[in-house]
Design a protein around this motif. Structure first.
Motif, PDB file in Angstrom:
ATOM      1  N   PRO A 181      35.826  39.810  28.259  1.00 16.59           N
ATOM      2  CA  PRO A 181      36.126  39.862  26.819  1.00 16.59           C
ATOM      3  C   PRO A 181      34.871  39.947  25.956  1.00 16.59           C
ATOM      4  N   ARG A 182      33.706  39.615  26.486  1.00  9.95           N
ATOM      5  CA  ARG A 182      32.458  39.724  25.722  1.00  9.95           C
ATOM      6  C   ARG A 182      31.825  41.112  25.878  1.00  9.95           C
ATOM      7  N   GLY A 183      32.526  41.997  26.593  1.00  8.94           N
ATOM      8  CA  GLY A 183      32.037  43.362  26.765  1.00  8.94           C
ATOM      9  C   GLY A 183      31.050  43.512  27.911  1.00  8.94           C
ATOM     10  N   GLU A 184      30.839  42.432  28.694  1.00 12.00           N
ATOM     11  CA  GLU A 184      29.913  42.528  29.841  1.00 12.00           C
ATOM     12  C   GLU A 184      30.653  43.110  31.035  1.00 12.00           C
ATOM     13  N   THR A 185      29.894  43.807  31.899  1.00 14.59           N
ATOM     14  CA  THR A 185      30.510  44.302  33.128  1.00 14.59           C
ATOM     15  C   THR A 185      30.168  43.358  34.275  1.00 14.59           C
ATOM     16  N   ARG A 186      31.034  43.313  35.261  1.00 15.04           N
ATOM     17  CA  ARG A 186      30.857  42.390  36.370  1.00 15.04           C
ATOM     18  C   ARG A 186      31.402  43.069  37.624  1.00 15.04           C
ATOM     19  N   SER A 187      30.800  42.774  38.785  1.00 11.61           N
ATOM     20  CA  SER A 187      31.318  43.281  40.067  1.00 11.61           C
ATOM     21  C   SER A 187      31.604  42.107  40.970  1.00 11.61           C
ATOM     22  N   LEU A 188      32.728  42.133  41.642  1.00 16.50           N
ATOM     23  CA  LEU A 188      32.964  41.093  42.648  1.00 16.50           C
ATOM     24  C   LEU A 188      33.578  41.709  43.890  1.00 16.50           C
ATOM     25  N   ALA A 189      33.154  41.171  45.040  1.00 19.30           N
ATOM     26  CA  ALA A 189      33.695  41.653  46.308  1.00 19.30           C
ATOM     27  C   ALA A 189      35.192  41.392  46.318  1.00 19.30           C
ATOM     28  N   ILE A 190      35.947  42.276  46.950  1.00 28.91           N
ATOM     29  CA  ILE A 190      37.397  42.081  46.954  1.00 28.91           C
ATOM     30  C   ILE A 190      37.772  40.770  47.647  1.00 28.91           C
ATOM     31  N   SER A 191      36.926  40.319  48.543  1.00 27.62           N
ATOM     32  CA  SER A 191      37.198  39.018  49.198  1.00 27.62           C
ATOM     33  C   SER A 191      37.196  37.875  48.186  1.00 27.62           C
ATOM     34  N   GLU A 192      36.518  38.084  47.056  1.00 27.68           N
ATOM     35  CA  GLU A 192      36.430  37.041  46.020  1.00 27.68           C
ATOM     36  C   GLU A 192      37.478  37.207  44.925  1.00 27.68           C
ATOM     37  N   LEU A 193      38.221  38.307  44.948  1.00 28.80           N
ATOM     38  CA  LEU A 193      39.174  38.535  43.842  1.00 28.80           C
ATOM     39  C   LEU A 193      40.378  37.591  43.943  1.00 28.80           C
ATOM     40  N   HIS A 194      41.066  37.634  45.077  1.00 29.71           N
ATOM     41  CA  HIS A 194      42.269  36.808  45.221  1.00 29.71           C
ATOM     42  C   HIS A 194      41.883  35.411  45.689  1.00 29.71           C
ATOM     43  N   ARG A 195      42.626  34.397  45.213  1.00 29.25           N
ATOM     44  CA  ARG A 195      42.314  32.994  45.511  1.00 29.25           C
ATOM     45  C   ARG A 195      43.286  32.440  46.550  1.00 29.25           C
ATOM     46  N   LEU A 196      42.873  31.361  47.187  1.00 33.49           N
ATOM     47  CA  LEU A 196      43.831  30.552  47.940  1.00 33.49           C
ATOM     48  C   LEU A 196      44.534  29.627  46.948  1.00 33.49           C
ATOM     49  N   PRO A 197      45.751  29.150  47.281  1.00 32.70           N
ATOM     50  CA  PRO A 197      46.520  28.418  46.261  1.00 32.70           C
ATOM     51  C   PRO A 197      45.901  27.072  45.886  1.00 32.70           C
ATOM     52  N   GLY A 198      45.362  26.343  46.863  1.00 33.12           N
ATOM     53  CA  GLY A 198      44.792  25.028  46.566  1.00 33.12           C
ATOM     54  C   GLY A 198      45.745  24.211  45.701  1.00 33.12           C
ATOM     55  N   ASP A 199      45.186  23.500  44.713  1.00 31.99           N
ATOM     56  CA  ASP A 199      46.061  22.738  43.819  1.00 31.99           C
ATOM     57  C   ASP A 199      46.289  23.461  42.486  1.00 31.99           C
ATOM     58  N   ALA A 200      45.967  24.753  42.455  1.00 33.31           N
ATOM     59  CA  ALA A 200      46.198  25.540  41.231  1.00 33.31           C
ATOM     60  C   ALA A 200      46.822  26.893  41.581  1.00 33.31           C
ATOM     61  N   PRO A 201      48.016  26.882  42.196  1.00 41.39           N
ATOM     62  CA  PRO A 201      48.588  28.161  42.642  1.00 41.39           C
ATOM     63  C   PRO A 201      48.996  29.095  41.514  1.00 41.39           C
ATOM     64  N   HIS A 202      49.022  28.590  40.274  1.00 44.85           N
ATOM     65  CA  HIS A 202      49.354  29.489  39.163  1.00 44.85           C
ATOM     66  C   HIS A 202      48.213  30.474  38.893  1.00 44.85           C
ATOM     67  N   LYS A 203      47.026  30.211  39.463  1.00 43.72           N
ATOM     68  CA  LYS A 203      45.910  31.156  39.308  1.00 43.72           C
ATOM     69  C   LYS A 203      45.846  32.033  40.552  1.00 43.72           C
ATOM     70  N   ASP A 204      46.215  33.273  40.418  1.00 46.40           N
ATOM     71  CA  ASP A 204      46.217  34.179  41.576  1.00 46.40           C
ATOM     72  C   ASP A 204      44.825  34.706  41.888  1.00 46.40           C
ATOM     73  N   VAL A 205      44.019  34.914  40.848  1.00 46.36           N
ATOM     74  CA  VAL A 205      42.748  35.631  41.024  1.00 46.36           C
ATOM     75  C   VAL A 205      41.603  34.956  40.281  1.00 46.36           C
ATOM     76  N   ASN A 206      40.396  35.305  40.698  1.00 47.97           N
ATOM     77  CA  ASN A 206      39.187  34.773  40.049  1.00 47.97           C
ATOM     78  C   ASN A 206      38.748  35.689  38.910  1.00 47.97           C
ATOM     79  N   LEU A 207      39.609  35.864  37.936  1.00 45.90           N
ATOM     80  CA  LEU A 207      39.264  36.613  36.725  1.00 45.90           C
ATOM     81  C   LEU A 207      39.492  35.687  35.542  1.00 45.90           C
ATOM     82  N   GLU A 208      38.644  35.814  34.531  1.00 47.05           N
ATOM     83  CA  GLU A 208      38.859  34.967  33.359  1.00 47.05           C
ATOM     84  C   GLU A 208      39.933  35.604  32.466  1.00 47.05           C
ATOM     85  N   PRO A 209      40.549  34.823  31.579  1.00 46.44           N
ATOM     86  CA  PRO A 209      41.578  35.412  30.702  1.00 46.44           C
ATOM     87  C   PRO A 209      41.010  36.599  29.939  1.00 46.44           C
TER      88      PRO A 209
END
Ligand SMILES: Cc1cc2nc3c(=O)[nH]c(=O)nc-3n(C[C@H](O)[C@H](O)[C@H](O)COP(=O)(O)OP(=O)(O)OC[C@H]3O[C@@H](n4cnc5c(N)ncnc54)[C@H](O)[C@@H]3O)c2cc1C
Ligand code: SF4
Length: 316
Positions: A181-209
């Motif tokens: 949202p600040r207009g910055e670009t970012r790259s992340l490995a696909i292994s880092e995109l999707h999350r394990l459920p842990g205690d926050a399963p409502h968060k599917d991915v490591n992306l900020e709102p």
């Protein structure tokens, strides 16, 4: 469906800022997943930011010899692209194993990566579900879990990531590009995109709102025999019980990722050194920490057999 407002963004940065700046806002691309969830009131966004005018629909060669896939490239266009068919065959095979021709014509690369789980309790708003409504519990644990995860599970959620394309992208070491949202670009490995459920399963991915996926980059091709085996309850138009994306080399080495078994495409690089010893050697390592439910324990054996089929096909 609840009422919502709608806008069409003109640039990626504008789209990201529009979603981040308004609570309850979401991106919409092809709409094939989000609109279904909205009709069932599983998702109730108050505002939709349509990204279809962003001109991110090109597939380009990268300087390193790989491919850059714009987020709005449809599943049909990606699967049929000549370089994908030639150099990244596992990706074509995985995409055409999913959904239907009509859906693939509409579904986009970014939307496909971010499709939500198909856990039956997530879809039933009368049932407790920590993913849909954090803190309410998980009806699937001890319930009907045939489709659900066997590895990477938590006490809060045993859902699987349902997609096919991302499993192939995982085996190809894809990289996801975003704009924040600040207009910055970012790259992340696909292994880092999707999350394990842990205690926050409502968060599917490591992306900020409001963080928008703009592209997926594939590294230069690695050769080998590419295969995607998908086992499901119906022979078409169904999600995977287990899938295997494999790239196998003539010397017996190779890479493998599994779908339908975890909250994210499941790959354990350390287990791949056992590839020359066969499917059992690899699968025993990959599933050593499996914690299945009584009615989905079959997935561990099924994954091993599906990998055996992939290896045997590549050697034929
Ligand atoms: C009947 C049916 C059967 C199916 N079978 C399969 C199958 O077998 N295998 C399979 O893999 N898939 C299957 N699918 C799922 C289908 O592949 C997805 O619905 C589709 O890929 C989603 O893409 P979309 O562009 O329509 O996403 P949308 O529905 O538009 O969006 C999905 C999500 O992604 C978010 N989003 C979209 N674009 C971006 C972006 N650029 N950046 C950040 N967030 C974004 C949205 O906010 C939303 O949360 C099936 C779907 C249906 C309806
Ligand atoms: S497995 Fe996850 S998605 Fe399914 S009911 Fe439990 S919390 Fe919800």
């Amino acid at each position: 469906m609840r009422a919502f407002t709608y806008e069409r963004a003109r640039t990626p940065a504008e789209a990201a800022a529009a979603v981040a700046g308004r609570p309850g806002a979401k991106f919409i691309a092809g709409g094939t997943n989000l609109l279904d969830l909205m009709k069932l009131e599983i998702e109730t966004p108050e505002h939709l930011v349509d990204v279809q005018d962003l001109r991110l629909d090109r597939i380009e060669d990268t300087e390193e010899g790989g491919l850059r896939i714009g987020t709005l490239v449809t599943n049909t266009a990606l699967a049929s692209h000549p370089r994908v068919r030639r150099d990244y065959g596992v990706l074509t095979k995985a995409i055409v194993a999913g959904a239907s021709g009509q859906l693939r014509n509409k579904a986009t690369t970014g939307g496909n990566l971010l499709q939500r789980t198909r856990c039956p309790y997530f879809y039933d708003t009368d049932q407790a579900c920590n993913k849909r409504e954090p803190g309410t519990g998980c009806s699937a644990i001890g319930g009907f879990a045939r489709q659900l995860a066997v590895v990477g599970v938590s006490e809060s959620c045993i859902a699987t990531y349902p997609g096919d394309m991302a499993v192939a992208m995982r085996v190809l070491d894809a990289v996801v590009e975003t704009v924040t949202p600040r207009g910055e670009t970012r790259s992340l490995a696909i292994s880092e995109l999707h999350r394990l459920p842990g205690d926050a399963p409502h968060k599917d991915v490591n992306l900020e709102p409001g963080e928008l996926i703009t592209a997926v980059t594939l590294p230069r091709p690695i050769g080998g025999t590419h295969s995607y085996h998908k086992v499901r309850d119906r022979s078409s138009y169904a999600f995977a019980l287990v899938s295997v994306a494999a790239v196998l080399q003539p010397d017996g080495s190779g890479r493998v990722a599994f779908g339908g078994v975890a909250h994210k495409p499941w790959r354990m690089e350390a287990a791949e050194s056992a590839m020359p010893d066969g499917a059992s050697a690899v699968a025993d390592r990959v599933f050593a920490d499996a914690r299945p439910q009584p009615d989905n324990a079959f997935k561990v054996t099924l994954a091993k057999r599906t990998l055996a089929a992939a290896i045997s096909e590549s050697r034929a």
